[in-house]
Design a protein around this motif. Structure first.
Motif, PDB file in Angstrom:
ATOM      1  N   UNK A 270      50.230 -58.535 -37.291  1.00  0.00           N
ATOM      2  CA  UNK A 270      50.634 -59.855 -37.760  1.00  0.00           C
ATOM      3  C   UNK A 270      52.105 -60.146 -37.468  1.00  0.00           C
ATOM      4  N   UNK A 271      52.906 -59.102 -37.437  1.00  0.00           N
ATOM      5  CA  UNK A 271      54.316 -59.283 -37.135  1.00  0.00           C
ATOM      6  C   UNK A 271      54.506 -59.808 -35.716  1.00  0.00           C
ATOM      7  N   UNK A 272      53.664 -59.323 -34.797  1.00  0.00           N
ATOM      8  CA  UNK A 272      53.726 -59.801 -33.408  1.00  0.00           C
ATOM      9  C   UNK A 272      53.295 -61.265 -33.361  1.00  0.00           C
ATOM     10  N   UNK A 273      52.237 -61.577 -34.087  1.00  0.00           N
ATOM     11  CA  UNK A 273      51.722 -62.939 -34.092  1.00  0.00           C
ATOM     12  C   UNK A 273      52.744 -63.930 -34.636  1.00  0.00           C
ATOM     13  N   UNK A 274      53.444 -63.555 -35.697  1.00  0.00           N
ATOM     14  CA  UNK A 274      54.430 -64.473 -36.270  1.00  0.00           C
ATOM     15  C   UNK A 274      55.663 -64.606 -35.383  1.00  0.00           C
ATOM     16  N   UNK A 275      55.985 -63.567 -34.657  1.00  0.00           N
ATOM     17  CA  UNK A 275      57.115 -63.658 -33.738  1.00  0.00           C
ATOM     18  C   UNK A 275      56.784 -64.549 -32.554  1.00  0.00           C
ATOM     19  N   UNK A 276      55.555 -64.405 -32.033  1.00  0.00           N
ATOM     20  CA  UNK A 276      55.136 -65.166 -30.852  1.00  0.00           C
ATOM     21  C   UNK A 276      53.702 -65.645 -31.033  1.00  0.00           C
ATOM     22  N   UNK A 277      53.504 -66.785 -31.698  1.00  0.00           N
ATOM     23  CA  UNK A 277      52.162 -67.307 -31.977  1.00  0.00           C
ATOM     24  C   UNK A 277      51.331 -67.616 -30.739  1.00  0.00           C
ATOM     25  N   UNK A 278      51.975 -67.752 -29.579  1.00  0.00           N
ATOM     26  CA  UNK A 278      51.223 -68.073 -28.365  1.00  0.00           C
ATOM     27  C   UNK A 278      50.620 -66.835 -27.704  1.00  0.00           C
ATOM     28  N   UNK A 279      50.831 -65.680 -28.289  1.00  0.00           N
ATOM     29  CA  UNK A 279      50.198 -64.465 -27.765  1.00  0.00           C
ATOM     30  C   UNK A 279      48.752 -64.435 -28.250  1.00  0.00           C
TER      31      UNK A 279
END
Length: 350
Positions: A270-279
């Motif tokens: 989720x940390x990756x998703x919040x940093x870069x939602x377009x991933x």
């Protein structure tokens, strides 16, 4: 984190923020048809045993969550390169998961823009009170908050409220496109559910569809809850709030067994998703592995995540969550004090 490091972190993650049409289509194929098959098997199993039906419902709920992740990616415009494709697939998967696409899209974008911001709570998030807010609240407000944070309410009534009420009605300030999408979703659901009831009977439909969606809803709320509610989660006032810190320190890395990671569409990163939602969801794990600074995110497991059930209030001074019992003496002091707004000197939490 300095501006230079922040800029570099975004640059490091950028290569993963690209959709792959083949992967996206394959994900739809290995998610939606299996869900429909399991739904049919659950219906057929009613003639054998209700317990068998519930067992199949649990499996089917995993595919509902995975379908929701597809829906979720579409709202971020990350599942397909083409916006129209995202809108069409997003609306269709929204019907399957009982969420209005445009409505949820807007509320979720607000969540991303304000996550962990103490001055901008209230849209697309879970209700969080700080210790001082709880102490200064009326007896009725504290009762409502305690009721809201009760696991039986949050994970029991919560799923019903989301799909039967929240997702069925537009916000007052909703624009025409959003309103029409909600109306369209509701009309499709009424037609689809009416047809299914005529086909299999209302009792069978309620048992099968009701159990699948309830289990999926409860698990979905749990995933959202645990990814932002852990002991040292990051929260700050607007003046100190930082987007990157909110992503890496305010969102957890929920390390799940492979089968559960697959069923939840890698949303544990989720940390990756919040940093870069377009991933897109199928690139989240790789983005995490290839970007060392992301390894600093709080890692929780199924076992350690259960501790978060007791976290109820946020303490801005300690920068972490505490339980109701930890502030019981402060509430009592406030009640006995003539001063309606007692100053808190310290909170001793073991």
């Amino acid at each position: 984190m300095s501006k230079e490091k922040t800029k570099q972190l975004h640059k490091d993650v950028a290569p993963f923020a690209k959709s792959d049409q083949k992967k996206s289509i394959m994900q739809i194929i290995n998610t939606v048809p299996p869900f429909l098959l399991l739904w049919f098997l659950a219906y057929q199993s009613l003639s054998v045993s209700i317990w068998l039906t519930l067992g199949i419902a649990v499996l089917a709920s995993g595919f509902v969550i995975r379908t929701f992740i597809i829906f979720h990616d579409c709202t971020h415009g990350s599942f397909f390169k083409d916006k129209k494709a995202n809108d069409i697939v997003g609306t269709m998967t929204g019907v399957l998961t009982l969420f209005a696409y445009e409505k949820w899209k807007r509320e979720h974008s607000i969540h991303h823009a304000t996550s962990s911001n103490l001055d901008k709570r209230g849209v697309g998030d879970i209700w969080v009170m700080t210790i001082d807010e709880y102490i200064e609240a009326s007896k009725w407000q504290r009762f409502v908050y305690r009721l809201y944070r009760n696991p039986l309410v949050m994970f029991g009534i919560g799923p019903l409220y989301l799909v039967l009420i929240s997702s069925r009605f537009n916000r007052k300030d909703a624009r025409k496109k959003e309103r029409n999408n909600t109306y369209l979703t509701n009309v499709i659901l009424v037609a689809l559910y009416s047809g299914m009831i005529l086909l299999v009977g209302w009792q069978a439909f309620v048992i099968v569809q009701g159990s699948i969606m309830f289990i999926a809803g409860a698990l979905g709320i749990w995933l959202f809850y645990i990814q932002h509610t852990f002991e040292d989660s990051y929260f700050e006032e607007e003046s100190e709030w930082d987007y990157v810190k909110a992503a890496i320190e305010g969102s957890s890395y929920y390390k799940l067994p492979r089968v559960l990671q697959w069923a939840t569409g890698n949303i544990g990163f989720h940390h990756v998703h919040h940093l870069a939602p377009r991933v897109p969801n199928y690139n989240l794990e790789l983005a995490h592995e290839k970007t060392p600074p992301l390894h600093q995110a709080t890692t929780i497991t199924i076992k350690t995540s259960l501790e978060s059930i007791s976290f109820r209030l946020y303490d801005p001074e300690r920068k972490g969550f505490v339980a109701f019992k930890d502030v019981k003496h402060l509430v009592k002091s406030a009640k006995d004090s003539i001063d309606l707004k007692p100053k808190r000197t310290s909170l001793n939490v073991k």
